[in-house]
Design an enzyme around this catalytic site. Structure first.
Site, PDB file in Angstrom:
ATOM      1  N   TYR A 102       0.879  -1.161   0.000  1.00  0.00           N
ATOM      2  CA  TYR A 102       0.000   0.000   0.000  1.00  0.00           C
ATOM      3  C   TYR A 102       0.919   1.213   0.000  1.00  0.00           C
ATOM      4  O   TYR A 102       1.864   1.289   0.798  1.00  0.00           O
ATOM      5  CB  TYR A 102      -0.892   0.053   1.240  1.00  0.00           C
ATOM      6  N   CYS A 105       1.472   2.810   3.402  1.00  0.00           N
ATOM      7  CA  CYS A 105       1.854   1.937   4.510  1.00  0.00           C
ATOM      8  C   CYS A 105       3.269   2.273   4.984  1.00  0.00           C
ATOM      9  O   CYS A 105       4.209   2.262   4.192  1.00  0.00           O
ATOM     10  CB  CYS A 105       1.790   0.483   4.055  1.00  0.00           C
ATOM     11  N   PHE A 107       5.365   0.581   6.804  1.00  0.00           N
ATOM     12  CA  PHE A 107       6.301  -0.533   6.730  1.00  0.00           C
ATOM     13  C   PHE A 107       6.682  -0.855   5.291  1.00  0.00           C
ATOM     14  O   PHE A 107       7.793  -1.288   5.022  1.00  0.00           O
ATOM     15  CB  PHE A 107       5.726  -1.746   7.453  1.00  0.00           C
ATOM     16  N   CYS A 108       5.770  -0.614   4.364  1.00  0.00           N
ATOM     17  CA  CYS A 108       6.131  -0.697   2.953  1.00  0.00           C
ATOM     18  C   CYS A 108       7.137   0.387   2.620  1.00  0.00           C
ATOM     19  O   CYS A 108       8.074   0.176   1.831  1.00  0.00           O
ATOM     20  CB  CYS A 108       4.885  -0.550   2.078  1.00  0.00           C
TER      21      CYS A 108
END
Length: 324
Positions: A102, A105, A107-108
Site C-alpha cells: 500500500y 503503509c 512498513f512498505c
C-alpha cells in the site's frame, strides 16, 4: 461545539454511504479495516493495535545470527561501509524484484527506503485492500510482500535483513547492538506515537485518510466510503491507542520521540556515521508517509529532526522504482 459538529458530520457521512443492507454494512466494515491499513504488517504495526507475526518468513542463511525480535544482527558500520562502495547494488544479482504494497503503509515505506538507498530496481504492485486480488497467489494476506526472482519475503524488518545479506553475502558483519537497539525502538515505540498524532483531531483524521485513499488502489466508491468511515472510526480508535500506550499529550510524545532520535545521533550525520545504516533507513521509512501531513510538519518545525531528515532525503535519493 465546532469539534462535536465535525464528529457528527463524519458519523453521518459514514452512515449515509453504506445503505441499509447487511451486505453493504459488511462492505463498510471491510473498507474501514482496509483503509486503516490493518493488513499492513510488521512485528509491531504502525497504525493498529494487533501484533502481526511473521508466519511465512523464509529461513535465514546459517551465517546470520538472529537477535531478539527475530532480526539479524549487523554492526553499526555494516550498512555505512557498504554504502561507500559506488556499485554496491551490483552485488544484488536478482533481476526481478516486485513489491506488493500500500503506498501509504509505513512498513512498505521502510522497504522502499532500503531499495531506493541501495538503488535496487523494483516494480510496485499496488494492492487493493478490499479484494486483495493482487496477492491471491500468496497464502500471506498482508503487506509488504517482496518477490525476488519468485521467492516470497514478508515482514518489513525481515525483508530488509534478507536483502542486506544478499548484498553483503561475501562478508556479513554481525552483532551491531546500537543499530539493532534503534531498529527495535522504531517498531516498539516510534510507531505507537504516530497513530494518536495523525488522527488527533477530526481535520487531521480526514487529512490522513485523504492521503491513504488518494495514494491507494481504491475504486471511487471505495475511496469515498473509506475516507469518511475510516476517518470517523480512527478518530475514536486513536483515543484508545493513546490510553493504551500511556500517551497524555500526542504532540509532546511525537516531539519527544524525534528528540530522542536526534540525541541518539550524538552529533553524527547519521546513526551509521557518515552514511545511513539500517536504523536510519527504518526511522526515515516510517516517518516518510507523515512528513507532509500536519503532524509531520509540526514535528519538523518544533524539533531538531528536520536537518537529519533532509540529509536522509538526499542520501536515499531518487526512487529506484521501475515501471511494471
Amino acid at each position: 461545539m465546532r469539534r462535536i459538529s465535525g464528529i457528527a458530520l463524519l458519523t453521518r457521512a459514514a452512515a449515509s454511504m453504506g445503505g441499509a443492507t447487511a451486505a453493504t454494512s459488511a462492505t463498510q466494515h471491510r473498507l474501514v479495516q482496509a483503509a486503516m491499513l490493518s493488513t499492513c504488517s510488521n512485528s509491531n504495526p504502525l497504525w493498529f493495535t494487533h501484533r502481526l507475526g511473521d508466519r511465512f518468513g523464509l529461513s535465514r542463511p546459517s551465517t546470520a545470527a538472529p537477535c531478539a525480535g527475530g532480526h539479524v544482527c549487523f554492526s553499526t558500520n555494516a550498512a555505512a561501509s557498504l554504502a561507500q562502495e559506488p556499485h554496491a547494488h551490483e552485488k544484488f544479482l536478482s533481476k526481478d524484484v516486485e513489491l506488493y504494497q500500500y503506498e501509504a503503509c509505513p512498513f512498505c515505506n521502510k522497504v522502499r527506503a532500503f531499495l531506493d538507498y541501495y538503488n535496487i530496481p523494483y516494480k510496485v504492485v499496488e494492492v487493493n485492500p478490499i479484494s486483495k486480488k493482487e496477492i491471491n497467489w500468496s497464502d500471506y494476506k498482508k503487506v509488504p510482500i517482496l518477490k525476488v526472482d519468485g521467492e516470497q519475503m514478508v515482514d518489513s524488518s525481515d525483508i530488509i535483513d534478507k536483502l542486506y545479506l544478499r548484498i553483503n553475502h561475501e562478508n556479513p558483519v554481525l552483532n551491531g547492538e546500537e543499530e539493532m537497539k534503534w531498529r527495535r525502538w522504531v517498531d516498539n515505540h516510534l510507531v505507537h506515537v504516530l497513530s494518536p498524532n495523525i488522527y488527533r483531531t477530526v481535520s487531521e483524521a480526514l487529512e490522513s485518510f485523504d492521503y491513504i485513499t488518494s495514494h491507494g488502489n481504491f475504486s471511487l466508491y471505495e475511496r469515498m466510503v473509506a475516507k469518511y468511515t475510516g476517518a470517523a472510526a480512527m478518530y475514536f480508535v486513536s483515543k484508545k491507542l493513546k490510553k493504551r500506550h500511556n500517551i497524555t499529550d500526542e504532540r509532546a510524545s511525537l516531539y519527544g520521540a524525534a528528540e530522542t532520535w536526534v540525541d541518539a545521533l550524538n552529533g553524527r550525520q547519521f546513526l551509521g556515521g557518515s552514511n545511513p545504516n539500517l536504523a536510519d533507513l527504518a526511522v526515515f521509512g516510517v516517518l516518510r508517509p507523515i512528513r507532509h501531513l500536519k503532524s509531520g510538519k509540526d514535528m519538523v518545525e518544533n524539533t531538531r529532526i528536520g536537518e537529519w531528515y533532509a540529509r536522509m532525503e538526499s542520501a536515499v535519493g531518487e526512487s529506484a522504482r521501475v515501471k511494471a
